[in-house]
Structure formats: structure tokens, C-alpha cells
Enzyme design. Structure first.
Site, PDB file in Angstrom:
ATOM      1  N   GLY A  47       0.809  -1.213   0.000  1.00 15.72           N
ATOM      2  CA  GLY A  47       0.000   0.000   0.000  1.00 15.72           C
ATOM      3  C   GLY A  47       0.840   1.258   0.000  1.00 15.72           C
ATOM      4  N   TYR A 192      -8.417 -17.428   5.198  1.00 15.59           N
ATOM      5  CA  TYR A 192      -7.733 -16.418   4.372  1.00 15.59           C
ATOM      6  C   TYR A 192      -7.977 -16.694   2.888  1.00 15.59           C
ATOM      7  CZ  TYR A 192      -3.951 -13.833   2.140  1.00 15.59           C
ATOM      8  OH  TYR A 192      -3.233 -12.994   1.318  1.00 15.59           O
TER       9      TYR A 192
END
Length: 308
Positions: A47, A192
Site C-alpha cells: 500500500g 484467508y
């Protein structure tokens, strides 16, 4: 002679590791001046590198995450590396649906544009629960971003052509969704995988719903990246993974390239709803392209987050 064999074996191993870690870089230099980009979890890892890459192209970049101190430090670093002062932080906790709603209300009041939404934040395989009693992986990785994107859709439509990029993982292929127990949390790794599969279905259904509205959507597998996801685990596991990641995983900068590509490249518009890896469209397993499952997940997600 044995010394020569050792050197050749070491060289061969080095070349194999380099080949395994090869990644394409985004070569598109298109500017984003006047555009606003929102990146969840943009205070570290992929990010943060994405934020640097898009700020360098002139975008107004908003980092949304829950750790204020870490985020403000990241903002200072992004500004220094991109030579852009148009980077800021807003508080968001994707593990809390009230926080998501408050964030969206504040964002819509303050920001007049949203050109690119990057659903980057993710929780790894942890056995934990959100504030709303969802399994942490499914709650943060899918439901938090599902609610966030839906509440920000009005601004995305107003700013069109706009894009929604959601990070997923090739691990999606190891599981299928069970609509009798979407909140599955027995084996964290499987949870996940299911959350990453949900990201793909979400992208496909969002693209279908936004057809003709100039809002496009993309699911991105960034590769296996040397990020800080191991901080949720024991010290011994972290040390082991540091060795493995050094040998086989790519840098966060390399991992950010496909995200940046989907944010700026014109050619991706023809692949709305698609799955991207290494700066190009990639193939999905057949079960991950089921439009009926994607629609069913969307409707179930609306009920779970109480989206009217």
C-alpha cells in the site's frame, strides 16, 4: 574440481532464485493530476509503495488505516519520496463496521472526488474476530471493503471514469465458499483463502453492476511479497519467514507494480472484472468465474453488513 562444482551450483541456484522473483514493472507514465486516490492500509508494504507511485504521478493520495502514529510517519515518508505534499491520512478500522460508516460519512463530506479506490488492506491467516463478530480475515479482507466500496460508490460514479482495485491472492484456488458458513474460522489459512476468493467474486459482480456507468473494477494478485504480515505471528515464525521471503518473495515496490498498472493503464478498461497478475490479465480457476456465486455472495454480504 569440487570447488568449481560448488561455485557453479551456487550460481545456478542464484539464477533460479532471480528467475522466480522476476516481476514486470509498470512502464505507463500517465499523470494523475487532479485525481484523488484512496488506499486502505497504505501505511506500509504494498500500500505504501502504491501510494508513492501514484503520488509521483500527481495524484492526491489519501491513506486510510487504523494506526495513526504509523500512518502519519508513512505520510511523511511518502511525501519525501514522491516530492508531493498532496498526501494525507484518514482513520479507518475495517474490523469495525461503525468505523467504516463513519469514515465514509467524513470522506464524502470532505472530498469532492474519488477517482481510484484501492482496497489494499488485509489480515493474514489469524484466528481472531472483528468487533462485529466476523472472522478477522473475512470481516476485514472482504466485508469491510465491501461496505466501504458500496458507501463510496456515489462519489466514484460522480468522478467517473473511475476505478476500484481490490488486492487478492493466488491462494484463492485452495478453497471454495460455503454459504452455510461464510464466517468460517476453523483453519485460519483456509479462511484467508476464502476471503481472497471473495475479493475476486466481489470484483466480478461490482464490474457487472457498474456496466455502462464508467466505474471499472479489477482484482490484483501482487505476487508473494516481502511485507510485514508476519508481525501477527510468533518470533520464531517471523525469523523463519524472513529467510523464506528473502529467498523467494519480491519487494514491496515490485508487488505494487500491478496495482499501479491497473490504476493508470488505459488498456485495462477493457478487462473490467478481471484478475491481474504481473501487470497483465491472468487466468482464473473455472469455479472462480461463476457469476451465480458472485451474485449470491454480493447479496449475502449486503445482509451481513446491513446495507440497505
Amino acid at each position: 574440481m569440487y570447488g568449481l562444482y560448488t561455485i557453479l551450483a551456487a550460481l545456478f541456484s542464484f539464477l533460479i532464485l532471480k528467475w522466480m522473483k522476476r516481476r514486470r514493472y509498470c512502464l505507463d507514465t500517465k499523470r494523475l493530476d487532479g485525481k484523488t486516490v484512496l488506499i486502505t492500509g497504505g501505511n506500509s508494504g504494498i500500500g505504501k509503495e502504491t501510494a508513492v507511485g501514484l503520488a509521483l504521478r500527481g495524484a492526491r493520495v489519501i491513506i486510510a488505516s487504523r494506526d495513526e502514529d504509523k500512518s502519519r510517519k508513512a505520510v511523511r515518508e511518502i511525501k519525501a519520496r514522491s516530492h508531493s505534499m498532496n498526501v494525507l491520512y484518514m482513520e479507518l478500522d475495517l474490523a469495525n463496521m461503525k468505523s467504516v460508516r463513519e469514515f465514509c460519512k467524513s470522506f464524502l463530506q470532505k472530498e469532492k472526488r474519488l477517482d481510484i479506490l484501492i482496497n489494499n488492506a488485509a489480515m493474514p491467516s489469524v484466528l481472531d474476530w472483528t468487533d462485529d463478530n466476523f472472522s478477522m480475515c473475512f470481516g476485514v479482507n472482504h466485508l469491510g471493503h465491501f461496505l466501504l466500496t458500496n458507501l463510496l460508490l456515489p462519489r466514484l460514479k460522480e468522478s467517473s471514469p473511475s476505478r476500484v482495485i481490490t488486492l487478492t491472492c493466488s491462494n484463492y484456488k485452495y478453497q471454495k465458499l460455503n454459504f452455510q458458513d461464510l464466517n468460517y474460522n476453523l483453519f485460519p489459512f483456509f479462511t484467508y483463502c476464502r476471503s481472497k476468493l471473495a475479493n475476486i467474486y466481489f470484483t466480478q459482480e461490482l464490474a457487472r453492476m457498474m456496466e455502462g456507468k464508467k466505474v471499472t473494477a479489477y482484482a490484483v494478485h501482487p505476487g508473494y511479497v516481502q511485507s510485514n504480515w508476519t508481525c501477527h505471528y510468533s518470533f520464531l515464525f517471523q525469523m523463519l519467514m524472513k529467510v523464506i521471503m528473502f529467498m523467494f518473495y519480491v519487494s514491496c515496490e515490485a508487488g505494487a507494480q500491478t496495482v499501479i498498472h491497473c490504476a493508470v493503464a488505459d488498456e485495462v478498461v477493457a478487462h473490467s472484472g478481471g484478475y491481474f497478475s504481473d501487470c497483465r490479465p491472468a487466468n482464473l480457476q473455472a469455479f472462480a468465474k461463476d457469476a451465480g456465486v458472485a451474485k449470491k455472495l454480493w447479496e449475502a454480504s449486503e445482509r451481513l453488513v446491513k446495507l440497505a
